[in-house]
Enzyme design. Structure first.
Site, PDB file in Angstrom:
ATOM      1  CG  HIS A  35     -51.184 -16.166  -9.703  1.00  0.00           C
ATOM      2  ND1 HIS A  35     -50.302 -17.017 -10.323  1.00  0.00           N
ATOM      3  CD2 HIS A  35     -52.021 -16.952  -8.963  1.00  0.00           C
ATOM      4  CE1 HIS A  35     -50.595 -18.269  -9.992  1.00  0.00           C
ATOM      5  NE2 HIS A  35     -51.625 -18.252  -9.174  1.00  0.00           N
ATOM      6  CG  HIS A  76     -47.797 -23.176  -5.923  1.00  0.00           C
ATOM      7  ND1 HIS A  76     -47.551 -24.334  -6.641  1.00  0.00           N
ATOM      8  CD2 HIS A  76     -49.123 -22.915  -6.075  1.00  0.00           C
ATOM      9  CE1 HIS A  76     -48.673 -24.755  -7.199  1.00  0.00           C
ATOM     10  NE2 HIS A  76     -49.639 -23.921  -6.880  1.00  0.00           N
TER      11      HIS A  76
END
Length: 279
Positions: A35, A76
């Protein structure tokens, strides 16, 4: 001691991106996803990704956003301040400006930012789970995938279901996709009521569901949820799991993939189950 798991032949759809749906060493085995590179100190950076690949990961979960110049950047947050030496919105900066920033945490900012195209071409056998964070990312993402023929190595993910549909409309052949909140919510809420057949047409447009263990206090990942997804031909990938005991519990429950921020922990769990490395 090696821990064995009862991997079953689920009725997976044949999806080139999902190697556990294909004949080979990973067939019917759970997949491991790093991740954001699985290193929170330098998330979504080439250093984190290279370390994960060296450990044995074949799947990297990443986020992409669009810079002011149209460049697709691996990042992100909407704002730059949390993990970079910059500030303001990423969408208001050009790649020339972003390339001067450094990524890190706790006062250590050493890693440069990464363009999606550079990451995609770094390896020819690594797969990318790409979370499209803004609508503007659809066009550049599709163009890069098309130009490099990387359809089998990317999955288009987004909480926004329409965004995924727009991606595949732009491609000469489809890429794998995961369900957004609408598709997943239908399985969670309507599946227990016996409406799975009625929503099967909508589910046919996705290849897996990628979900947290729970959301807003509602437990999502349960044996019955996994069973319903498998009956619909969908894999279940769970994020973000860092505790080894929880990893084992979920794998024993039958999930098809785990995403983690602790690269070493998940690698050790998979090694215990004799499915490591995955490259």
């Amino acid at each position: 001691m090696t821990r064995l798991s009862p991997y079953r032949a689920h009725p997976y759809r044949d999806i080139p991106y999902l190697l556990n749906s294909q004949p080979g060493a990973l067939q019917n085995a759970p997949l491991a996803f790093a991740h954001r590179g699985a290193d929170p100190r330098r998330e979504n950076t080439m250093g984190a990704f290279r370390h994960a690949v060296e450990l044995g990961y074949r799947y990297l979960e990443i986020d992409v956003r669009t810079a002011a110049c149209g460049t697709l950047v691996v990042f992100h947050d909407e704002e730059l301040g949390r993990v970079t030496t910059g500030s303001g919105r990423l969408s208001e900066k050009t790649w020339e400006e972003l390339s001067e920033l450094r990524v890190g945490m706790d006062g250590r900012f050493t890693e440069p930012m990464v363009r999606f195209e550079d990451l995609l071409t770094e390896w020819d056998d690594v797969h990318f789970n790409v979370d499209l964070k803004d609508g503007e990312a659809v066009g550049p993402f599709a163009e890069i995938v098309e130009r490099h023929g990387a359809h089998h190595r990317v999955l288009a993910a987004s909480f926004n279901d329409a965004r995924r549909h727009r991606v595949n409309k732009r491609l000469s052949r489809p890429v794998a996709t995961s369900g957004g909140w609408v598709s997943t919510g239908m399985i969670v809420l309507l599946g227990p009521l016996g409406f799975l057949r009625r929503i099967s047409r909508r589910l046919a447009g996705i290849d897996c569901v990628q979900v947290p263990i729970e959301h807003s206090g509602v437990r999502i990942v349960r044996p019955k949820f996994i069973e319903r997804c498998h009956k619909a031909g969908l894999q279940v990938h769970v994020w973000v799991v860092d505790d080894p005991a929880e990893m084992h519990r979920l794998l024993d429950m039958g999930v098809d993939g785990l995403m983690t921020d602790d690269a070493e922990a998940l690698a050790d769990v998979m090694a215990e189950r004799s499915i490591w490395p995955q490259r």
